[in-house]
Design a protein around this motif. Structure first.
Motif, PDB file in Angstrom:
ATOM      1  N   TRP A 157      -2.012  -3.713  -4.287  1.00 13.37           N
ATOM      2  CA  TRP A 157      -1.201  -2.501  -4.145  1.00 13.37           C
ATOM      3  C   TRP A 157      -0.578  -2.413  -2.756  1.00 13.37           C
ATOM      4  O   TRP A 157       0.582  -2.032  -2.600  1.00 13.37           O
ATOM      5  N   PHE A 158      -1.375  -2.767  -1.744  1.00 14.11           N
ATOM      6  CA  PHE A 158      -0.875  -2.706  -0.368  1.00 14.11           C
ATOM      7  C   PHE A 158       0.305  -3.657  -0.183  1.00 14.11           C
ATOM      8  O   PHE A 158       1.327  -3.291   0.407  1.00 14.11           O
ATOM      9  N   LEU A 159       0.181  -4.862  -0.705  1.00 15.32           N
ATOM     10  CA  LEU A 159       1.268  -5.835  -0.577  1.00 15.32           C
ATOM     11  C   LEU A 159       2.520  -5.371  -1.320  1.00 15.32           C
ATOM     12  O   LEU A 159       3.644  -5.622  -0.882  1.00 15.32           O
ATOM     13  N   SER A 160       2.316  -4.680  -2.454  1.00 12.32           N
ATOM     14  CA  SER A 160       3.478  -4.233  -3.241  1.00 12.32           C
ATOM     15  C   SER A 160       4.293  -3.170  -2.503  1.00 12.32           C
ATOM     16  O   SER A 160       5.459  -2.944  -2.821  1.00 12.32           O
ATOM     17  N   LEU A 161       3.684  -2.520  -1.509  1.00 16.86           N
ATOM     18  CA  LEU A 161       4.437  -1.556  -0.716  1.00 16.86           C
ATOM     19  C   LEU A 161       5.545  -2.243   0.073  1.00 16.86           C
ATOM     20  O   LEU A 161       6.566  -1.635   0.402  1.00 16.86           O
ATOM     21  N   PHE A 162       5.337  -3.521   0.379  1.00 10.54           N
ATOM     22  CA  PHE A 162       6.310  -4.271   1.170  1.00 10.54           C
ATOM     23  C   PHE A 162       7.187  -5.177   0.308  1.00 10.54           C
ATOM     24  O   PHE A 162       8.345  -5.412   0.637  1.00 10.54           O
ATOM     25  N   PHE A 163       6.634  -5.693  -0.791  1.00 13.09           N
ATOM     26  CA  PHE A 163       7.364  -6.673  -1.596  1.00 13.09           C
ATOM     27  C   PHE A 163       7.764  -6.171  -2.981  1.00 13.09           C
ATOM     28  O   PHE A 163       8.357  -6.908  -3.752  1.00 13.09           O
ATOM     29  N   ASN A 164       7.408  -4.929  -3.322  1.00 12.65           N
ATOM     30  CA  ASN A 164       7.747  -4.342  -4.611  1.00 12.65           C
ATOM     31  C   ASN A 164       7.078  -5.119  -5.752  1.00 12.65           C
ATOM     32  O   ASN A 164       6.348  -6.083  -5.532  1.00 12.65           O
ATOM     33  N   ARG A 165       7.331  -4.671  -6.973  1.00 10.56           N
ATOM     34  CA  ARG A 165       6.658  -5.294  -8.116  1.00 10.56           C
ATOM     35  C   ARG A 165       7.233  -6.682  -8.400  1.00 10.56           C
ATOM     36  O   ARG A 165       8.397  -6.956  -8.096  1.00 10.56           O
ATOM     37  N   ASP A 166       6.410  -7.525  -9.007  1.00  9.42           N
ATOM     38  CA  ASP A 166       6.803  -8.907  -9.320  1.00  9.42           C
ATOM     39  C   ASP A 166       7.468  -8.941 -10.691  1.00  9.42           C
ATOM     40  O   ASP A 166       6.894  -8.523 -11.686  1.00  9.42           O
ATOM     41  N   THR A 167       8.697  -9.444 -10.745  1.00 13.02           N
ATOM     42  CA  THR A 167       9.417  -9.538 -12.025  1.00 13.02           C
ATOM     43  C   THR A 167       9.600 -10.992 -12.450  1.00 13.02           C
ATOM     44  O   THR A 167      10.529 -11.319 -13.191  1.00 13.02           O
ATOM     45  N   THR A 168       8.702 -11.858 -11.997  1.00 17.05           N
ATOM     46  CA  THR A 168       8.789 -13.268 -12.364  1.00 17.05           C
ATOM     47  C   THR A 168       8.176 -13.492 -13.738  1.00 17.05           C
ATOM     48  O   THR A 168       7.020 -13.134 -13.972  1.00 17.05           O
ATOM     49  N   GLN A 169       8.930 -14.083 -14.628  1.00 14.07           N
ATOM     50  CA  GLN A 169       8.437 -14.384 -15.971  1.00 14.07           C
ATOM     51  C   GLN A 169       7.768 -15.752 -15.979  1.00 14.07           C
ATOM     52  O   GLN A 169       8.285 -16.712 -15.416  1.00 14.07           O
TER      53      GLN A 169
END
Length: 489
Positions: free
Chosen positions: A425-437
């Motif tokens: 969650w902390f990392l997602s604050l900087f890199f947003n959600r992962d949309t890689t399929q």
């Protein structure tokens, strides 16, 4: 027959299921029971427990899938683990039938049994549902759903305008409870992010539909909050269809029915159908000699021991908790006065159940009754969006989202998993959600099989064949001249 001689012959506490209840009971009892010369045996077809409230975030790319599960081998080192299913329980003779994932069924004797097989997805005989739909009850479903949704967006970007493109970009969720609302909002958030990175798809092409048979959503929150959630979803372009049910799901077409007058509510194409319309107690309870109530759950006393139908007599050595049990809730709960089947009750019941078994079997401590007042409900609707009611305080938007993450971050079993989830969650604050399929999860060996399969040699071209003809004739003439010379000699 399997090598049952490899299983312990010590007095056994058999835990049927390794979900919330099974994991917590085994974790709290394994060392204590071992010290008294006994063994805790957990039977489950999976080698891990799934924290199901995180499945919408796994499907939406906010949580790494492995972080939402807890390994039995890692955290139940002093318990006996059997990979398989308990298909029947003969409590009068203290025996259970176990069907391992590999091998023949066998009987397992026990001293105490903990019925903790949880719940399964509840479905209805809707034509095409089994072939077209996907649930959101397992980590595998969440991973497959995430990849399917992203794949449909990518595929649609290469399709011309028309019904096929529209179906690829239409996503339908059936069920307006917590699971359905969180699923559709998390996935909608992810799809919007994926579309923003693909200039061949426009945001207004995306269609999300929530289908709910009742007249309102999320019965766990107030009517006012439920109405706010509907308004919030509609503001995001999600079509909310109340008093509507799914009638058919055949040939890529979904047919809806208006529940008020049973008329048709429309037919449209959709490649993604997500079913979250409730759960029911694991049907294996009907293969036991315990009492099952009208909802299909085991009749359980307030101290979590199984009882007779009117709860006047306890069944010695038999316990249950979680979604599979009908535990009386003196603070409210369902209309019949039993606990709502949710993670909050399951985790708290499991801890009390472990203490009660230990007190009853080994005389350490005393048996207590389960009393827990629901502190509220929290739900996340994607990044910085949510709704909550905590201790009577109503929250929405970012504060509710923070409350949602705070509660579930603390509720996630084991410190190791808490750290992994919160770290993500902390990392997602900087890199947003992962949309890689991740492609080809349904056929992971496809690339290898293609590489290992011998390829046919290409046929000779016509021009090459003509060029070879004079050479063949020349060779034939030379050979004939040589034969004549040999004869003359």
């Amino acid at each position: 027959m399997p090598n049952t001689h490899q299983l312990s012959d010590r007095p056994r506490i058999l835990v049927v299921g390794g979900g919330y209840v099974g994991l917590y009971v085994a974790k709290k009892l394994q060392k204590k029971v071992k010290a008294h010369g006994g063994i805790v045996t957990v039977v489950d077809p999976l080698p891990y427990m799934t924290y199901q409230p995180f499945l919408p975030e796994v499907a939406g790319g906010q949580i790494e899938p492995r972080h939402a599960i807890v390994s039995h081998r890692t955290h139940l080192g002093d318990a006996e683990l059997v990979t398989g299913r308990v298909t029947a329980v003969d409590h009068d003779n203290r025996k259970a039938v176990v069907v391992p994932t590999e091998g023949e069924p066998f009987e397992l004797e026990y001293q105490d049994v903990v019925m903790a097989a949880g719940a399964v997805t509840r479905t209805f005989p809707i034509p095409g549902l089994a072939e077209s739909g996907i649930g959101l009850k397992t980590i595998e479903e969440a991973v497959a759903l995430r990849n399917q949704v992203l794949e449909r967006v990518e595929t649609a970007s290469m399709l011309p305008a028309g019904p096929e493109r529209e179906s690829a970009l239409t996503f339908v969720v059936v069920g307006g409870g917590f699971a359905g609302i969180e699923a559709i909002t998390e996935i909608e958030d992810m799809v919007r992010k994926a579309v923003s990175k693909n200039d061949r798809v426009e945001q207004d092409e995306i269609r999300f539909k929530l289908v709910e048979a009742m007249g309102r959503i999320m019965p766990e929150v107030t009517a006012e909050q439920a109405e706010w959630v509907v308004d919030h979803m509609r503001s995001r372009g999600i079509e909310v269809l109340l008093n509507t049910s799914l009638a058919k799901a055949e040939n890529g077409k979904l047919e809806l029915t208006d529940m008020t007058d049973k008329s048709s509510a429309g037919t449209f194409g959709a490649d993604t159908l997500i079913w979250t319309a409730g759960v029911m107690a694991n049907p294996m309870v009907r293969s036991t000699d315990f009492v099952v109530e009208q909802r299909g759950r085991l009749v359980t006393g307030q101290d979590l021991r199984l009882t007779n139908e009117d709860r006047t007599e306890v069944i010695e050595g038999a316990w249950a908790a979680g979604d599979i049990s009908a535990v009386p809730d003196v603070t409210g709960g369902l209309p019949d006065g039993t606990c709502v089947p949710n993670a909050q009750h399951a985790v708290r019941q499991a801890k009390l159940l472990a203490n009660n078994i230990y007190a009853h079997r080994y005389g350490v401590g005393r048996i207590k009754k389960y009393v827990h007042k629901n502190l509220g409900a929290v739900a996340g609707f994607g990044s910085w969006k949510g709704v909550a009611k905590v201790m009577g305080i109503k929250l929405k938007g970012a504060p509710a989202w923070i409350a949602h993450r705070g509660y579930h971050g603390l509720a996630m079993p084991t410190f190791e998993r808490k750290f992994r989830v919160v770290g993500g969650w902390f990392l997602s604050l900087f890199f947003n959600r992962d949309t890689t399929q991740i492609s080809d999860l349904q056929d992971p060996r496809g690339a290898f099989v293609e590489a290992a399969t011998p390829k046919p040699k290409p046929e000779a071209k016509k021009d090459d064949a003509k060029a070879e003809a004079p050479k063949a004739e020349a060779k034939s003439s030379t050979a004939e001249a040589a034969d004549k010379a040999e004869v003359a000699a």
